[in-house]
Design a protein around this motif. Structure first.
Motif, PDB file in Angstrom:
ATOM      1  N   GLU A  87      53.770  79.139  47.391  1.00 27.97           N
ATOM      2  CA  GLU A  87      53.362  78.466  48.641  1.00 27.97           C
ATOM      3  C   GLU A  87      53.718  76.977  48.607  1.00 27.97           C
ATOM      4  O   GLU A  87      54.121  76.404  49.619  1.00 27.97           O
ATOM      5  N   GLU A 109      51.389  82.736  55.133  1.00 19.67           N
ATOM      6  CA  GLU A 109      52.312  82.813  56.275  1.00 19.67           C
ATOM      7  C   GLU A 109      51.869  81.829  57.353  1.00 19.67           C
ATOM      8  O   GLU A 109      52.672  81.101  57.928  1.00 19.67           O
ATOM      9  N   ARG A 157      58.031  84.203  56.558  1.00 22.68           N
ATOM     10  CA  ARG A 157      58.038  85.545  57.138  1.00 22.68           C
ATOM     11  C   ARG A 157      58.140  86.574  56.012  1.00 22.68           C
ATOM     12  O   ARG A 157      58.980  86.439  55.121  1.00 22.68           O
ATOM     13  N   TYR A 158      57.248  87.589  56.076  1.00 23.48           N
ATOM     14  CA  TYR A 158      57.254  88.618  55.033  1.00 23.48           C
ATOM     15  C   TYR A 158      58.383  89.607  55.285  1.00 23.48           C
ATOM     16  O   TYR A 158      58.540  90.115  56.395  1.00 23.48           O
ATOM     17  N   GLU A 216      49.035  86.773  54.272  1.00 28.39           N
ATOM     18  CA  GLU A 216      49.052  86.299  55.659  1.00 28.39           C
ATOM     19  C   GLU A 216      48.549  84.873  55.796  1.00 28.39           C
ATOM     20  O   GLU A 216      48.979  84.135  56.680  1.00 28.39           O
ATOM     21  N   ARG A 222      51.146  91.399  50.917  1.00 31.40           N
ATOM     22  CA  ARG A 222      51.432  90.396  51.933  1.00 31.40           C
ATOM     23  C   ARG A 222      50.383  89.278  51.893  1.00 31.40           C
ATOM     24  O   ARG A 222      49.199  89.563  51.688  1.00 31.40           O
TER      25      ARG A 222
END
Ligand code: DGY
Length: 312
Positions: free
Chosen positions: A152, A177, A183-184, A174, A172
């Motif tokens: 990150e 994100e 974008r995964y 989120e 994932r």
């Protein structure tokens, strides 16, 4: 602290030693033979292998304190099974390690080390606008494998370079994100899309050899691979082949497998690889913080108190 006998690997940095008054440091060679009921802790400064067989030599061990976040060299399950706590130093090295990822990314794309060698050499006698063209960084797609704390931080740095970000992770993320706009995508899509593939996963049985011939074959021939995780996530022989044949553009490595590489390894002869000797967290400030946290974990373990950070 009734028992303060600690086995430590290698010579410790001054910042660690200064904090260890009151602790009796014993040599790592004790891990090789005999049984040592007088020892209460192991302090792992480098990356020595610590497995169940070694742990059985220390029946009174209370704690293993690791100077660093990655504990792939320690059999944590074997420690937990024996009632030994394992401490590490997460969080404090995210920024420095993400900075190193970006340092390598930029040095690799813009051929900085090659340029430095040329600029110092007798061959550099006249400026030529046609030499040493690299790859753009700003606006290029960044692919992050492993969107944990360090992944990150790498994504945050990419924002300043207007880089679209794709990532792949075991699960994932989120929240990351939302914070970074990443974008995964699935593993194959990431490899086929990214101009810079940055490996930031822990080393686990699942990630060992993750970047092998197939993965390298899916990358763009103009793409750079950056590894700031652990050497064994990348198949060294497959990477050497991909770099030599031009299957990928270049690589920036903070870690290798083995580490260090044999001095005559063909990878070290290639111009399109930039290698650092595992410097991800190597800043004065971060190493000071790692010393403080790992020693605090050690001392707490010796006093049978909860550590600042425990793994397993
Ligand atoms: C870490 O913290 O894992 C670094 O790689 C140093 O060991």
């Amino acid at each position: 602290m009734s028992n303060s006998k600690v086995v430590a690997d290698g010579p410790l940095a001054a910042a660690v030693s200064q904090r260890l008054s009151g602790v009796e440091l014993l040599d790592w060679s004790l891990t090789e033979a005999g049984t040592h009921p007088e020892v209460a802790a192991l302090y792992t400064y480098g990356h020595p292998r610590v497995d169940g067989q070694i742990l059985d030599r220390f029946p009174a061990l209370q704690v293993i304190s690791n100077y660093g976040v990655g504990v792939d060299h320690i059999d944590v399950a074997a420690a937990v099974q024996r009632g030994i706590v394992v401490g590490n130093t997460p969080g404090i090295l995210n920024g420095a390690t993400a900075d190193m990822a970006f340092t390598l990314l930029m040095a690799t794309g813009r051929r900085l080390v090659e340029g430095d060698r040329y600029a110092r050499s007798p061959e550099f006698t006249v400026y030529d606008p046609g030499y040493m063209l690299g790859r753009e960084i700003y606006g290029q797609t960044l692919g992050i494998l492993g969107m944990g704390r360090i992944g990150e931080q790498i994504a945050r740095r990419a924002a300043g370079f207007d880089m679209p970000i794709v990532y792949h992770n075991r699960t994932r993320n989120e929240e990351a994100e939302q914070r970074t706009g990443a974008r995964y995508v699935d593993f194959e899509q990431l490899l086929g899309t990214a101009d810079y593939v940055v490996v930031a996963t822990p080393l686990t049985p699942q990630t060992t050899g993750l970047i092998g011939p197939r993965a390298l074959g899916l990358m763009k021939s103009t793409a750079c691979l950056i590894n700031i995780a652990r050497g064994a996530v990348v198949d060294t022989e497959a990477l050497t082949e991909a770099l030599a044949s031009g299957a990928i553009y270049a690589a920036g490595l903070d870690v290798t497998d083995p580490e260090p590489l044999p001095r005559n390894h063909p990878l070290l002869q290639l111009p399109n690889v930039t290698i650092a000797p595992h410097l991800g967290s190597a800043t004065e400030q971060t190493r000071e913080a790692m010393a403080a946290m790992s020693v605090e974990n050690l001392l707490r373990g010796l006093r049978s108190e909860p550590l600042l950070h425990t793994v397993g």
